[in-house]
Every structure is written in structure tokens, then in C-alpha cells.
Design a protein around this motif. Structure first.
Motif, mmCIF file in Angstrom:
data_model
loop_
_atom_site.group_PDB
_atom_site.id
_atom_site.type_symbol
_atom_site.label_atom_id
_atom_site.label_comp_id
_atom_site.label_asym_id
_atom_site.label_seq_id
_atom_site.Cartn_x
_atom_site.Cartn_y
_atom_site.Cartn_z
ATOM 1 N N VAL A 58 0.855 -1.189 0.000
ATOM 2 C CA VAL A 58 0.000 0.000 0.000
ATOM 3 C C VAL A 58 0.887 1.232 0.000
ATOM 4 O O VAL A 58 2.049 1.186 0.437
ATOM 5 N N ALA A 59 0.339 2.322 -0.494
ATOM 6 C CA ALA A 59 1.053 3.597 -0.447
ATOM 7 C C ALA A 59 0.911 4.201 0.946
ATOM 8 O O ALA A 59 -0.006 3.863 1.704
ATOM 9 N N ALA A 60 1.833 5.104 1.292
ATOM 10 C CA ALA A 60 1.837 5.700 2.630
ATOM 11 C C ALA A 60 0.550 6.467 2.922
ATOM 12 O O ALA A 60 0.108 6.537 4.071
ATOM 13 N N ASP A 61 -0.089 7.028 1.878
ATOM 14 C CA ASP A 61 -1.301 7.821 2.106
ATOM 15 C C ASP A 61 -2.586 7.003 1.971
ATOM 16 O O ASP A 61 -3.687 7.554 1.948
ATOM 17 N N THR A 62 -2.458 5.686 1.905
ATOM 18 C CA THR A 62 -3.636 4.827 1.800
ATOM 19 C C THR A 62 -4.402 4.814 3.118
ATOM 20 O O THR A 62 -3.809 4.579 4.181
ATOM 21 N N PRO A 63 -5.736 5.076 3.095
ATOM 22 C CA PRO A 63 -6.518 4.997 4.334
ATOM 23 C C PRO A 63 -6.428 3.597 4.941
ATOM 24 O O PRO A 63 -6.323 2.594 4.219
ATOM 25 N N MET A 64 -6.492 3.526 6.244
ATOM 26 C CA MET A 64 -6.347 2.245 6.907
ATOM 27 C C MET A 64 -7.473 1.277 6.579
ATOM 28 O O MET A 64 -7.273 0.055 6.617
ATOM 29 N N GLY A 65 -8.633 1.774 6.232
ATOM 30 C CA GLY A 65 -9.708 0.881 5.820
ATOM 31 C C GLY A 65 -9.294 0.072 4.602
ATOM 32 O O GLY A 65 -9.493 -1.154 4.541
ATOM 33 N N GLU A 66 -8.719 0.744 3.610
ATOM 34 C CA GLU A 66 -8.256 0.052 2.404
ATOM 35 C C GLU A 66 -7.040 -0.828 2.713
ATOM 36 O O GLU A 66 -6.866 -1.905 2.130
ATOM 37 N N THR A 67 -6.217 -0.372 3.641
ATOM 38 C CA THR A 67 -5.032 -1.150 4.017
ATOM 39 C C THR A 67 -5.432 -2.480 4.639
ATOM 40 O O THR A 67 -4.843 -3.534 4.349
ATOM 41 N N LEU A 68 -6.467 -2.443 5.506
ATOM 42 C CA LEU A 68 -6.937 -3.673 6.133
ATOM 43 C C LEU A 68 -7.470 -4.655 5.101
ATOM 44 O O LEU A 68 -7.272 -5.878 5.220
ATOM 45 N N ILE A 69 -8.129 -4.130 4.086
ATOM 46 C CA ILE A 69 -8.640 -4.997 3.011
ATOM 47 C C ILE A 69 -7.481 -5.671 2.281
ATOM 48 O O ILE A 69 -7.516 -6.870 1.980
ATOM 49 N N GLU A 70 -6.422 -4.898 2.005
ATOM 50 C CA GLU A 70 -5.251 -5.441 1.316
ATOM 51 C C GLU A 70 -4.559 -6.505 2.175
ATOM 52 O O GLU A 70 -4.172 -7.572 1.676
ATOM 53 N N GLY B 235 -9.206 4.881 16.985
ATOM 54 C CA GLY B 235 -9.183 5.773 15.830
ATOM 55 C C GLY B 235 -8.428 5.236 14.637
ATOM 56 O O GLY B 235 -7.989 6.006 13.779
ATOM 57 N N LEU B 236 -8.279 3.909 14.554
ATOM 58 C CA LEU B 236 -7.477 3.303 13.493
ATOM 59 C C LEU B 236 -7.951 3.696 12.101
ATOM 60 O O LEU B 236 -7.147 4.019 11.224
ATOM 61 N N LEU B 237 -9.261 3.692 11.888
ATOM 62 C CA LEU B 237 -9.776 3.946 10.545
ATOM 63 C C LEU B 237 -9.656 5.409 10.135
ATOM 64 O O LEU B 237 -9.904 5.743 8.971
ATOM 65 N N ASP B 238 -9.276 6.267 11.069
ATOM 66 C CA ASP B 238 -9.063 7.672 10.725
ATOM 67 C C ASP B 238 -7.615 7.945 10.309
ATOM 68 O O ASP B 238 -7.285 9.077 9.925
ATOM 69 N N LEU B 239 -6.777 6.935 10.377
ATOM 70 C CA LEU B 239 -5.350 7.096 10.082
ATOM 71 C C LEU B 239 -5.016 6.574 8.694
ATOM 72 O O LEU B 239 -5.796 5.844 8.071
ATOM 73 N N THR B 240 -3.830 6.921 8.225
ATOM 74 C CA THR B 240 -3.314 6.390 6.961
ATOM 75 C C THR B 240 -2.272 5.318 7.252
ATOM 76 O O THR B 240 -1.766 5.194 8.376
ATOM 77 N N ALA B 241 -1.913 4.584 6.223
ATOM 78 C CA ALA B 241 -0.925 3.516 6.390
ATOM 79 C C ALA B 241 0.403 4.074 6.884
ATOM 80 O O ALA B 241 1.065 3.471 7.733
ATOM 81 N N GLY B 242 0.800 5.219 6.371
ATOM 82 C CA GLY B 242 2.067 5.812 6.777
ATOM 83 C C GLY B 242 2.092 6.212 8.231
ATOM 84 O O GLY B 242 3.145 6.188 8.879
ATOM 85 N N GLU B 243 0.942 6.571 8.794
ATOM 86 C CA GLU B 243 0.868 6.987 10.188
ATOM 87 C C GLU B 243 0.911 5.789 11.144
ATOM 88 O O GLU B 243 1.307 5.930 12.303
ATOM 89 N N VAL B 244 0.492 4.654 10.675
ATOM 90 C CA VAL B 244 0.454 3.457 11.506
ATOM 91 C C VAL B 244 1.740 2.634 11.380
ATOM 92 O O VAL B 244 2.155 1.962 12.325
ATOM 93 N N ALA B 245 2.394 2.703 10.236
ATOM 94 C CA ALA B 245 3.524 1.821 9.925
ATOM 95 C C ALA B 245 4.699 2.020 10.871
ATOM 96 O O ALA B 245 4.958 3.117 11.372
ATOM 97 N N THR B 246 5.430 0.928 11.095
ATOM 98 C CA THR B 246 6.721 0.972 11.780
ATOM 99 C C THR B 246 7.793 1.242 10.734
ATOM 100 O O THR B 246 7.922 0.493 9.757
ATOM 101 N N SER B 247 8.531 2.313 10.931
ATOM 102 C CA SER B 247 9.567 2.663 9.958
ATOM 103 C C SER B 247 10.809 1.802 10.161
ATOM 104 O O SER B 247 10.998 1.184 11.210
ATOM 105 N N ASP B 248 11.653 1.764 9.146
ATOM 106 C CA ASP B 248 12.892 0.986 9.177
ATOM 107 C C ASP B 248 12.651 -0.461 9.601
ATOM 108 O O ASP B 248 13.204 -0.952 10.608
ATOM 109 N N PRO B 249 11.803 -1.181 8.875
ATOM 110 C CA PRO B 249 11.504 -2.567 9.264
ATOM 111 C C PRO B 249 12.710 -3.476 9.038
ATOM 112 O O PRO B 249 13.625 -3.161 8.261
ATOM 113 N N ARG B 250 12.719 -4.593 9.713
ATOM 114 C CA ARG B 250 13.755 -5.597 9.471
ATOM 115 C C ARG B 250 13.518 -6.220 8.104
ATOM 116 O O ARG B 250 12.414 -6.655 7.791
ATOM 117 N N VAL B 251 14.573 -6.249 7.315
ATOM 118 C CA VAL B 251 14.476 -6.789 5.956
ATOM 119 C C VAL B 251 15.622 -7.767 5.730
ATOM 120 O O VAL B 251 16.611 -7.774 6.459
#
Length: 297
Positions: free
Chosen positions: A191-203, A235-251
């Protein structure tokens, strides 16, 4: 021409003799020594030294044709007088094929006919009647394994070569790379960083990995896991994917061993890892179920 040596002095000479041969190691023995010989041949072949077991009885009835002038023979006989080996022994003498023997009797017929006789210790058999092959076969097997190990070292036999010869089973799975089993393309939860969390949950639900890769254009910005969802439940559904995401994930990289990637998962108590290429671009996803599927976990 014959040399009789107790290990380890004779072991070095045997290794040199085998390495100088252009062909294979033909291993043979009768009875319990035959079982040991079969195992030695298998170990040699699986560790970079081409070898095969030749049954002495079959050798006398046509299978001597399997032995070439480029080969070296390794014959096992505790007494050195095993009659079933004599045709094979004489064949090597007739055509100048190098012969190494593993025997307890250096002065036996087999010991005297060998270029090199590896002499086992004169130790009694472990059974109550002192006759069943026990101590002698254990010593012969240990010597065969030692021979294979030294040959591996001299040949520079590495884990990659081991994997080539052991693609199956748990041993083969230990050498699989992340790129061999990772999920790619449309199967990735992205998902893109500005994707609403509702759409993110679907993905996340549609792809079924329990995580989502959050992208800022072509760059990986972070990852959303079940833990991130719980931490932002209010308030999860009011946030975007970028606001919820953990940055610098283990890869991990595609060429990392799956066993090492699994260690990272276990250490950090996570069930999936994003895979990036050398440029840091998202390349795939490895889930712990993939490790289980290929037999690593």
C-alpha cells in the motif's frame, strides 16, 4: 611397491593417491565389510569424490567392466583373505589400477598386493565370542569417514557444492535461499503511505500474510503488522498507512539462507520478513510458513 601404514600416516598417502586418479573410487567388500564399503562409497560421492560400491560377487560375473584404468580401488577385508575379493584384486594388478586396502593384516594376500594398506588396530571384537564383526567394522567405518573428510578439505568442498549434491530433504533445505521461496509480484501486500487504513486492512486480509509493506513512491517506508494495528486501535480507521507503519523494518536480501532468515524471525518473534534487493527496493516477502513448507523450521 606395497606400503603398510597405520592411520593417520597412511591416510595422507591414501588421499594423495585418490586425488591423483582421474576417475572414480571403486569401493568393495564382502559381508559386513561390504556394508561398510557401501557407506564409505556413498559418503565419498556425496562430499565431492566420485565413488561407487561394487559388489565383489557381481564383479566376478561381468561387473569388472565398470572399473577403468583411471579409477582407484579401495577394498575392505579384515582378514585380507576374503576370497570373493580376489578376482577384483587380480584385475587391478593386471591392468595397473591403484589399489588401497583397509585390513587388519598387512601381511595378508590383500595387504601385500596393495599399493597402500591402511592397517586397522589389532583390537578384539566387542562381542562375547570375539568373532562377530563389531570393533573391526567400527574402525573401518571411522577410517572411511576420516578419508572423506580430508578429501573434502583438500578439494575445497564448500557448502554450495554440498547443496548441489544434497538438494533433497532437510539437508538440502538448509541451503535454500530466501529468493528461492519468497513471494513476489501481485501476491505482495503493498500500500502507499497515504492509503486509508480501511483500504489497508482490506489489502492485508486479501493477501493473508498478516503484514503490509508501506511504500513512498518506489521506496519502502515501513511495514504494518498485527502489532501495529493493536497499538493504534483507537481511531485506526481515521489514520493512513504511513501513520500506523513501523519505519525501518527488518528486511533480508534474496541471497540470504532461509535458515538465517528464520533465525531473525525467531529472535524477533515475527512471522514474516520483507525482502529487498541491493538498491533497497522491495523484492518479495518471506513468511514463516514458507520455511515450514520447505522443511527448514
Amino acid at each position: 611397491m606395497q606400503m603398510a601404514d597405520a592411520p593417520p600416516e597412511g591416510l595422507a598417502r591414501a588421499v594423495d593417491l585418490i586425488l591423483s586418479a582421474r576417475g572414480r573410487v571403486v569401493v568393495s567388500g564382502m559381508g559386513k565389510s561390504g556394508h561398510v564399503a557401501h557407506k564409505i562409497a556413498a559418503t565419498l560421492a556425496s562430499t565431492g569424490t566420485p565413488a561407487f560400491f561394487l559388489h565383489p560377487g557381481e564383479a566376478s560375473h561381468g561387473d569388472l567392466g565398470m572399473v577403468t584404468g583411471d579409477d582407484v580401488c579401495l577394498l575392505l577385508s579384515n582378514s585380507g583373505e576374503t576370497r570373493e575379493l580376489f578376482d577384483l584384486m587380480q584385475y587391478t594388478r593386471r591392468f595397473g589400477i591403484p589399489l588401497i586396502s583397509i585390513t587388519k593384516a598387512a601381511g595378508s594376500t590383500l595387504g601385500r598386493q596393495s599399493e597402500l594398506a591402511l592397517v586397522l588396530p589389532d583390537a578384539p571384537e566387542a562381542c562375547a565370542i570375539g568373532m562377530a564383526p563389531t570393533t573391526s567394522t567400527t574402525c573401518a567405518l571411522a577410517l572411511g569417514d576420516a578419508l572423506a573428510v580430508v578429501l573434502m578439505q583438500r578439494r575445497g568442498f564448500n557448502p554450495e557444492a554440498f547443496h548441489t549434491l544434497h538438494p533433497g530433504g532437510k539437508l538440502g533445505a538448509q541451503f535454500l535461499r530466501v529468493g528461492d521461496v519468497m513471494h513476489t509480484g501481485d501476491s505482495l501486500p503493498v500500500v502507499a503511505a497515504d492509503t486509508p487504513m480501511g483500504e489497508t486492512l482490506i489489502e492485508m486480509s486479501a493477501k493473508g500474510f498478516g503484514i503490509a509493506a508501506v511504500m513512498q513512491g518506489a521506496a519502502l517506508r515501513g511495514v504494518i503488522t498485527d502489532g501495529d494495528l493493536r497499538r493504534n486501535l483507537a481511531g485506526l480507521l481515521d489514520l493512513t498507512a504511513g501513520e500506523v507503519a513501523t519505519s525501518d523494518p527488518r528486511v533480508v536480501l534474496p541471497d540470504m539462507l532461509i535458515s538465517e532468515a528464520l533465525r531473525i524471525m525467531n529472535t524477533n518473534k515475527i512471522g514474516a520478513l520483507l525482502v529487498v534487493d541491493d538498491t533497497g527496493s522491495l523484492a518479495g516477502l518471506l513468511h514463516i510458513h514458507d520455511c515450514l513448507r520447505v522443511g527448514v523450521a
